[in-house]
Scaffold this motif. Structure first.
Motif, PDB file in Angstrom:
ATOM      1  N   MET A  76       4.272 -13.935  33.570  1.00  0.00           N
ATOM      2  CA  MET A  76       4.042 -14.089  35.003  1.00  0.00           C
ATOM      3  C   MET A  76       2.580 -14.425  35.296  1.00  0.00           C
ATOM      4  SD  MET A  76       6.631 -11.465  36.941  1.00  0.00           S
ATOM      5  CE  MET A  76       5.884  -9.947  36.344  1.00  0.00           C
ATOM      6  N   GLN A  77       1.656 -13.895  34.493  1.00  0.00           N
ATOM      7  CA  GLN A  77       0.256 -14.286  34.649  1.00  0.00           C
ATOM      8  C   GLN A  77       0.099 -15.784  34.394  1.00  0.00           C
ATOM      9  OE1 GLN A  77      -2.394 -12.752  35.715  1.00  0.00           O
ATOM     10  NE2 GLN A  77      -1.928 -10.573  35.601  1.00  0.00           N
ATOM     11  N   LEU A  78       0.770 -16.291  33.374  1.00  0.00           N
ATOM     12  CA  LEU A  78       0.710 -17.724  33.097  1.00  0.00           C
ATOM     13  C   LEU A  78       1.323 -18.523  34.227  1.00  0.00           C
ATOM     14  CD1 LEU A  78       0.255 -20.264  31.480  1.00  0.00           C
ATOM     15  CD2 LEU A  78       2.272 -19.715  30.120  1.00  0.00           C
ATOM     16  N   ASN A  79       2.483 -18.102  34.706  1.00  0.00           N
ATOM     17  CA  ASN A  79       3.130 -18.826  35.795  1.00  0.00           C
ATOM     18  C   ASN A  79       2.251 -18.836  37.046  1.00  0.00           C
ATOM     19  OD1 ASN A  79       5.293 -19.321  34.140  1.00  0.00           O
ATOM     20  ND2 ASN A  79       6.578 -17.704  34.989  1.00  0.00           N
TER      21      ASN A  79
ATOM     22  N   SER B  55      -6.193 -17.042  31.248  1.00  0.00           N
ATOM     23  CA  SER B  55      -6.955 -16.293  30.247  1.00  0.00           C
ATOM     24  C   SER B  55      -6.411 -14.880  30.110  1.00  0.00           C
ATOM     25  CB  SER B  55      -8.436 -16.252  30.631  1.00  0.00           C
ATOM     26  OG  SER B  55      -8.990 -17.552  30.652  1.00  0.00           O
ATOM     27  N   ARG B  56      -5.995 -14.311  31.230  1.00  0.00           N
ATOM     28  CA  ARG B  56      -5.375 -12.982  31.195  1.00  0.00           C
ATOM     29  C   ARG B  56      -4.083 -13.030  30.391  1.00  0.00           C
ATOM     30  NH1 ARG B  56      -5.569  -7.589  30.987  1.00  0.00           N
ATOM     31  NH2 ARG B  56      -4.022  -6.553  32.280  1.00  0.00           N
ATOM     32  N   ALA B  57      -3.290 -14.082  30.590  1.00  0.00           N
ATOM     33  CA  ALA B  57      -2.042 -14.227  29.841  1.00  0.00           C
ATOM     34  C   ALA B  57      -2.317 -14.306  28.343  1.00  0.00           C
ATOM     35  CB  ALA B  57      -1.283 -15.465  30.311  1.00  0.00           C
ATOM     36  N   VAL B  58      -3.328 -15.082  27.957  1.00  0.00           N
ATOM     37  CA  VAL B  58      -3.674 -15.216  26.540  1.00  0.00           C
ATOM     38  C   VAL B  58      -4.176 -13.893  25.981  1.00  0.00           C
ATOM     39  CG1 VAL B  58      -5.280 -16.315  24.934  1.00  0.00           C
ATOM     40  CG2 VAL B  58      -4.104 -17.698  26.660  1.00  0.00           C
TER      41      VAL B  58
ATOM     42  N   LEU C 268       1.225 -16.449  22.499  1.00  0.00           N
ATOM     43  CA  LEU C 268       2.125 -17.102  23.446  1.00  0.00           C
ATOM     44  C   LEU C 268       1.722 -18.568  23.566  1.00  0.00           C
ATOM     45  CD1 LEU C 268       4.487 -16.768  25.446  1.00  0.00           C
ATOM     46  CD2 LEU C 268       2.784 -16.246  27.206  1.00  0.00           C
ATOM     47  N   VAL C 269       2.455 -19.441  22.905  1.00  0.00           N
ATOM     48  CA  VAL C 269       2.093 -20.849  22.800  1.00  0.00           C
ATOM     49  C   VAL C 269       1.925 -21.517  24.164  1.00  0.00           C
ATOM     50  CG1 VAL C 269       2.961 -23.117  22.068  1.00  0.00           C
ATOM     51  CG2 VAL C 269       2.929 -21.204  20.456  1.00  0.00           C
ATOM     52  N   PRO C 270       2.862 -21.359  25.112  1.00  0.00           N
ATOM     53  CA  PRO C 270       2.670 -22.030  26.401  1.00  0.00           C
ATOM     54  C   PRO C 270       1.392 -21.611  27.122  1.00  0.00           C
ATOM     55  CG  PRO C 270       4.930 -21.313  26.164  1.00  0.00           C
ATOM     56  CD  PRO C 270       4.166 -20.676  25.045  1.00  0.00           C
ATOM     57  N   ALA C 271       0.986 -20.355  26.952  1.00  0.00           N
ATOM     58  CA  ALA C 271      -0.247 -19.898  27.593  1.00  0.00           C
ATOM     59  C   ALA C 271      -1.458 -20.578  26.964  1.00  0.00           C
ATOM     60  CB  ALA C 271      -0.368 -18.381  27.488  1.00  0.00           C
ATOM     61  N   ARG C 272      -1.490 -20.604  25.660  1.00  0.00           N
ATOM     62  CA  ARG C 272      -2.602 -21.276  24.967  1.00  0.00           C
ATOM     63  C   ARG C 272      -2.651 -22.762  25.322  1.00  0.00           C
ATOM     64  NH1 ARG C 272      -6.693 -18.676  21.844  1.00  0.00           N
ATOM     65  NH2 ARG C 272      -5.795 -16.893  20.764  1.00  0.00           N
TER      66      ARG C 272
END
Length: 217
Positions: free
Chosen positions: A116-119, A138-141, A147-151
């Motif tokens: 959800m942070q990434l979204n 950055s929080r998601a990472v 987490l590949v989509p976040a990176r």
């Protein structure tokens, strides 16, 4: 610079963030029938409405998916995943501001949910709020480094904002985790080029072309 190029690039990765995989239409037709029956028999059933929304979404019935998720949340405001599912549909539909609002409500209940942070970051970036988007991604990472989509999304955003060296760190991590990630290799090639590393850029372009050719066989 328009925010849309990033938005489309990032949202293309969002299939990895949904709670279900893309499968044959027959399966989703069966799922729709199952959950439509569930809500007909037990109409006050927020979990069933959430599952119905997922089935509609995967079948491409977007308006019905949104309606089902809204019903799930009206009946069960505590359902964090239903909020994330609704936000994903809204992002894919281009309703970025509404998606941001839904995600902020969800993150108030589950602040350490990396997806959800990434979204949220994607919603913010799509509206041109790049600094806030960088913080969210950055929080998601930080919450889930693998987490590949976040990176990938963070690396793409950093490159678009002119931070090629920082972008390289995340894009190289994507390729280490998923060597066949064609888009990451293409984006990394651009980052290397921006940093004056033409040989590295060429290697990544060649690798991306070879992967594309292999996938087309």
């Amino acid at each position: 610079r328009s925010p849309r190029p990033f938005a489309y690039a990032a949202i293309s990765a969002m299939a990895l963030l949904t709670v279900t995989a893309s499968v044959q239409a027959r399966h989703w037709s069966s799922s729709i029938a199952l959950f439509e029956h569930c809500v007909a028999v037990t109409p006050n059933n927020p979990a069933a409405y959430n599952n119905l929304g997922r089935a509609y979404h995967n079948a491409g019935r977007i308006d019905e998916a949104v309606a089902a998720y809204r019903t799930a949340l009206a009946q069960g405001p505590h359902l964090v995943m239903a909020r994330n599912n609704l936000a994903i549909v809204l992002l894919e539909s281009g309703a970025f501001a509404e998606a941001e609002s839904v995600l902020r409500e969800a993150l108030a209940m589950a602040p350490d949910d990396c997806r959800m942070q990434l979204n949220l970051g994607i919603a913010l970036a799509a509206q041109g709020n790049k600094d806030e988007a960088t913080v969210a991604m950055s929080r998601a990472v930080a919450l889930m480094p693998n987490l590949v989509p976040a990176r990938f999304s963070l690396g793409t955003l950093l490159l678009e904002e002119g931070h090629a060296a920082d972008a390289v760190e995340h894009l190289e991590a994507v390729i280490a985790l998923q060597p066949d990630h064609v888009k990451a290799r293409k984006t990394l090639a651009q980052a290397y080029a921006d940093l004056g590393r033409p040989e590295d850029a060429a290697r990544q372009r060649d690798a991306a072309a070879a992967l594309t050719a292999a996938l087309s066989l």
